[in-house]
Design an enzyme around this catalytic site. Sequence first.
Site, PDB file in Angstrom:
ATOM      1  CG  ASP A 194      44.190  50.899  13.735  1.00 28.37           C
ATOM      2  OD1 ASP A 194      43.787  50.733  14.814  1.00 28.37           O
ATOM      3  OD2 ASP A 194      45.485  51.376  13.707  1.00 28.37           O
ATOM      4  CD  GLU A 237      45.380  52.991  16.928  1.00 30.79           C
ATOM      5  OE1 GLU A 237      44.358  52.138  17.409  1.00 30.79           O
ATOM      6  OE2 GLU A 237      46.099  52.930  16.001  1.00 30.79           O
TER       7      GLU A 237
HETATM    8  P1  GH3 Z   1      49.365  49.539  13.742  1.00 28.32           P
HETATM    9  O1  GH3 Z   1      49.860  50.203  12.688  1.00 28.32           O
HETATM   10  O2  GH3 Z   1      49.494  48.039  13.868  1.00 28.32           O
HETATM   11  O3  GH3 Z   1      48.019  50.051  14.372  1.00 28.32           O
HETATM   12  O4  GH3 Z   1      50.215  50.085  15.005  1.00 28.32           O
HETATM   13  P2  GH3 Z   1      49.652  51.001  16.164  1.00 28.32           P
HETATM   14  O5  GH3 Z   1      51.001  51.544  17.048  1.00 28.32           O
HETATM   15  O6  GH3 Z   1      48.927  51.923  15.602  1.00 28.32           O
HETATM   16  O7  GH3 Z   1      48.739  50.054  17.059  1.00 28.32           O
HETATM   17  P3  GH3 Z   1      48.645  49.899  18.586  1.00 28.32           P
HETATM   18  O8  GH3 Z   1      47.262  49.362  18.868  1.00 28.32           O
HETATM   19  O9  GH3 Z   1      49.954  49.160  18.989  1.00 28.32           O
HETATM   20  O10 GH3 Z   1      48.795  51.166  19.349  1.00 28.32           O
HETATM   21  C1  GH3 Z   1      47.627  52.121  19.438  1.00 28.32           C
HETATM   22  C2  GH3 Z   1      48.068  53.231  20.278  1.00 28.32           C
HETATM   23  O11 GH3 Z   1      47.129  54.549  20.497  1.00 28.32           O
HETATM   24  C3  GH3 Z   1      48.335  52.598  21.724  1.00 28.32           C
HETATM   25  C4  GH3 Z   1      47.633  53.654  22.670  1.00 28.32           C
HETATM   26  O12 GH3 Z   1      48.472  54.302  23.668  1.00 28.32           O
HETATM   27  C5  GH3 Z   1      47.168  54.924  21.731  1.00 28.32           C
HETATM   28  N1  GH3 Z   1      45.974  55.466  21.957  1.00 28.32           N
HETATM   29  C6  GH3 Z   1      44.926  55.273  22.480  1.00 28.32           C
HETATM   30  N2  GH3 Z   1      44.266  56.294  22.600  1.00 28.32           N
HETATM   31  C7  GH3 Z   1      44.836  57.378  22.554  1.00 28.32           C
HETATM   32  C8  GH3 Z   1      44.505  58.653  22.762  1.00 28.32           C
HETATM   33  O13 GH3 Z   1      43.452  58.976  23.133  1.00 28.32           O
HETATM   34  N3  GH3 Z   1      45.317  59.524  22.776  1.00 28.32           N
HETATM   35  C9  GH3 Z   1      46.603  59.302  22.659  1.00 28.32           C
HETATM   36  N4  GH3 Z   1      47.725  60.199  22.479  1.00 28.32           N
HETATM   37  N5  GH3 Z   1      46.935  57.886  22.281  1.00 28.32           N
HETATM   38  C10 GH3 Z   1      46.156  56.865  22.393  1.00 28.32           C
HETATM   39 MG    MG Z   2      47.192  51.723  14.590  1.00 25.57          MG
HETATM   40 MG    MG Z   3      44.416  50.099  16.706  1.00 25.29          MG
END
Ligand code: GH3
Ligand code: MG
Ligand code: MG
Length: 316
Positions: A194, A237
Amino acid sequence: KDAPSGQTDNMSTVAPSGVTAPIHIRNIIVADDDDLIRRILARWLTRAGYCVREAANGSEALQMAREEPPDIVITDWEMPGVEGPQLCREIRRLPLPHYVYLLILTSRNDPKWVVEGLESGADDFLSKPIREAELVARLRAAARILEGERKLQQLARTDALTGLLSQRSFYDILSYEFQRARRTNRPLSCAMLDLDFFKRINDVYGHPVGDVVLKVAADTLLRSCRHSDVVARYGGEEFCVLLPETTEEQAVNWAERFREMLRATQIDVVDKKLTVSCSIGVSGLYEDTLTPEQLVDQADQALLCAKRTGRDRVVS
Ligand code: GH3
Ligand code: MG
Ligand code: MG
Ligand code: MG
Ligand code: MG
């Protein structure tokens, strides 16, 4: 970086590492017990650009289809042993990686035979005598259908942004690899990854930049893996890697190398360079790992621990 290892037999079901090959419909098996007819058909098909394998009876054709799945099978109806319709039914029962187009040839032209032929799983039916132009035209029509089907299959199996396998196809391969590892008593490991603080990248630079970072992470992941590893985008992600023939200790070593490699990667976005770190949870098969889902869950628990203890690390 690991040297690419030989392909494992799981690759008969899904393309490795989410890499999709271009679609070419060209492998045909021709089954006919009449040597002369079979050779004429083979000559026509070769002339039309197909790669042809000849079978003198149904069981030979079935064996060939098992060994190397064809795109199309053209089969005579009446053959000693396994006849055309039975061959069609048997092929439909095989766990093949793609849809095989089946064409039955026969001198039986009563409509009731047409019905029986198609009911056996055949896609098309041609009455003898066969004409070259008609056969080739029908195969071109078959190729249009197969290409459409393969494109849909690729879309369903891969993630559009990164080109990695989707979570769904990951689980398909996982259940196969899990059973194989158990049966052969070979190691198998799973890594859940992640990206750290990824939300910040989106918040600060915008979603399109976040997408670029995801693509770079996916490419880096593919480059650091072996050909036999199964690499998927598990969710937003989050990525998942299945490492056949790999112990937990070896998987941890790989994960450490990948973590360093990604962290050292300068990601070019518009007017600056970004870097990103990731947390990785790794787990091998234990004696009490009873299901494929449990293996993923063990890796997921380790990932949670990696996050809780400060991120940018590998935990097993
Ligand atoms: P942590 O270190 O705890 O994993 O923090 P984080 O910010 O990585 O985790 P969190 O789950 O809060 O955020 C994940 C983010 O990934 C939120 C979401 O908007 C973003 N995301 C998910 N799929 C995509 C995508 O396809 N493209 C983009 N640009 N962002 C994405
Ligand atoms: Mg993350
Ligand atoms: Mg995540
Ligand atoms: Mg015959
Ligand atoms: Mg552990």
